[in-house]
Design a protein around this motif. Structure first.
Motif, mmCIF file in Angstrom:
data_model
loop_
_atom_site.group_PDB
_atom_site.id
_atom_site.type_symbol
_atom_site.label_atom_id
_atom_site.label_comp_id
_atom_site.label_asym_id
_atom_site.label_seq_id
_atom_site.Cartn_x
_atom_site.Cartn_y
_atom_site.Cartn_z
ATOM 1 N N ALA A 1 -8.155 40.010 45.993
ATOM 2 C CA ALA A 1 -7.853 38.848 45.151
ATOM 3 C C ALA A 1 -6.604 39.081 44.308
ATOM 4 N N GLY A 2 -6.484 40.291 43.744
ATOM 5 C CA GLY A 2 -5.302 40.602 42.942
ATOM 6 C C GLY A 2 -4.099 41.000 43.772
ATOM 7 N N ALA A 3 -4.341 41.492 44.995
ATOM 8 C CA ALA A 3 -3.245 41.995 45.823
ATOM 9 C C ALA A 3 -2.581 40.910 46.662
ATOM 10 N N LEU A 4 -3.253 39.783 46.857
ATOM 11 C CA LEU A 4 -2.721 38.769 47.776
ATOM 12 C C LEU A 4 -1.347 38.248 47.356
ATOM 13 N N ALA A 5 -1.183 37.944 46.057
ATOM 14 C CA ALA A 5 0.092 37.373 45.607
ATOM 15 C C ALA A 5 1.265 38.315 45.893
ATOM 16 N N PRO A 6 1.225 39.579 45.467
ATOM 17 C CA PRO A 6 2.356 40.460 45.810
ATOM 18 C C PRO A 6 2.483 40.728 47.305
ATOM 19 N N LEU A 7 1.375 40.728 48.033
ATOM 20 C CA LEU A 7 1.441 40.929 49.477
ATOM 21 C C LEU A 7 2.144 39.758 50.156
ATOM 22 N N ARG A 8 1.846 38.543 49.703
ATOM 23 C CA ARG A 8 2.526 37.368 50.264
ATOM 24 C C ARG A 8 4.038 37.499 50.082
#
Length: 464
Positions: free
Chosen positions: A32-39
């Protein structure tokens, strides 16, 4: 060896096995927290996002097959140690991933560990716990899951855009699980199934500690031994689960996990920040903080459920949980459909009510009942099949959520989840037995008697 001590040893056993739940929750929630930087860094689209996120339940599906195949031969302890190794490898590979496919493969390995541990940890606790505290002790696993989810949200907030560090933190509880389980023996029931009577007797005596008299330990050992002797012989087969005496247990275990997953919990856990974004929370920090608030509610209400499970019973809690989640999801769906100006507040309040109702019942009870309802001979195999249902529908929900959201909108998706919860009320009323205060051996005798599983708990234990 098994640690010596007083009656608190069973709590130590439950806590160590529960670390597997922490890993389960952390590795599901950290995305949930990693998705934004991964995108931003990997440039993934919606389909790739769904695949990467769903790699965990897909790996867990395979892990459940492996666990079910090896549980009877290798034992509960060895498989928990093996899962700890998989967790460690997966966490380190995730932290060092060089691209989308590397990260997906790493999360697949983590899923394998989850699939094995999610079977073995509740089974390990259930087969070690005294009847009067079995529900609460097995629920420690679900409490650990919620703590892992909350920890993942907090790690996501603390490390902001540093997704590699988010994943690396998962290696810490994995090493703790390996170290803790190393000092424990297998369960008395598994030891007896393999003819290791002296070890089983010593293990039971040490687990019960000085709080139990010698006569009490002997009586419990004799009951366990009688059940183990009745179930020794040929290897359990899938056809055994379809036998008339066992089939009701299979229906209950599979049905509860199917309903648990189709209620949408993992879509909420994985995509909570996205839901809050759609509900009007524009700041990513605010989204993460609101998500962390959901995690806190999850933990606190799981504690409430643990306090109640051995007091008011499984069935009433399930009815309460399904009713609460249906109302909460309905509120969110209506708010989204009407475009209410207070949609943000409705989403936050609705999700908190949903998570609270889920945590008190729908979260822990499928794990508890899966470890209770099957006869000893087919317990590991039955739990494996129930786990396959769990992970299969987990994968389906997580993979389909972004696609369904784009076609049906928030109102359509949450409306469907609400209908599932209403179906859960009917399923509980018609099929689920009351296992509170009934020993595992008494449950098995009831199944063998040919009476309806649903009637368990309505009869005196000696007549079951």
């Amino acid at each position: 060896m098994l640690l010596k001590g007083k009656s608190y040893v069973i709590y130590f056993i439950a806590a160590v096995a529960g670390i597997a739940g922490v890993l389960f929750g952390f590795d599901e929630g950290v995305i949930a927290g990693a998705l934004a930087p991964l995108r931003h860094e990997l440039g993934i689209d919606a389909l790739a996002e769904g695949l990467m996120t769903a790699a965990v339940p897909l790996g867990a599906f395979v892990g459940a097959i492996i666990g079910g195949h090896l549980a009877a031969r290798a034992g509960r302890r060895r498989l928990l140690m093996g899962s700890a190794v998989l967790f460690t490898i997966g966490a380190l590979l995730s932290a060092g991933a060089i691209g989308f496919w590397t990260l997906t493969a790493a999360r697949l390995i983590i899923g394998l560990g989850i699939g094995v541990a999610a079977m073995m940890a509740p089974l390990y606790i259930s087969e070690s716990a005294p009847t009067s505290r079995r529900g609460m002790l097995v629920s420690i696993y679900q409490l650990a899951v919620t703590l892992g989810i909350l920890g993942a949200y907090l790690v996501g907030y603390a490390f902001a855009d540093q997704w590699r560090w988010m994943f690396a933190v998962g290696a810490v509880p994995a090493l703790m699980l390996f170290a803790g389980i190393f000092y424990l023996s297998d369960t008395p029931r598994w030891l007896l199934m393999h003819g290791r009577e002296n070890e089983a007797r010593a293990a039971l005596r040490r687990i019960r500690g000085k709080a139990a008299t010698g006569a009490e330990v002997t009586a419990e050992f004799n009951e366990i031994q009688a059940g183990a002797m009745a179930d020794t012989g040929r290897k359990a087969r899938f056809a055994d689960l379809l036998a008339p005496r066992v089939r009701p247990a299979l229906i209950v275990a599979m049905g509860l996990f199917m309903l648990q997953q189709l209620s949408g919990i993992n879509a909420v856990i994985y995509y909570a920040p996205s839901v809050f974004e759609l509900s009007g929370f524009s700041s990513s920090t605010t989204q993460i903080m609101a998500t962390a608030g959901i995690g806190v509610v999850n933990v606190l209400m799981t504690l409430v459920g643990m306090a109640l499970i051995d007091r008011i019973g499984r069935r009433f809690l399930l009815l309460l949980g399904f009713a609460g989640t249906a109302v909460a999801l309905g509120v969110i769906a209506i708010g989204a459909a009407t475009g209410s100006a207070i949609m943000g507040k409705l989403a936050l309040g609705g999700l908190m009510l949903y998570v609270a109702a889920f945590a008190i019942a729908i979260g822990p009870l499928p794990w508890v009942m899966m470890a209770e309802v099957f006869p000893l001979q087919v317990r590991a195999l039955g739990m494996s099949i129930a786990s396959l249902v769990n992970w299969g529908f987990n994968f389906l929900v997580v993979f389909s959520f972004p696609v369904m959201l784009s076609h049906l909108g928030l109102e359509g998706v949450f409306g469907l989840y609400a209908l599932v919860c209403i179906a859960g009320l009917a399923f509980t009323q018609w099929f689920v037995p009351e296992t509170n205060g009934v020993s595992l051996e008494e449950i098995e005798r009831h199944l063998n008697s040919g009476r309806r599983l649903r009637d368990l708990g309505r009869l005196a234990p000696d007549s079951a």
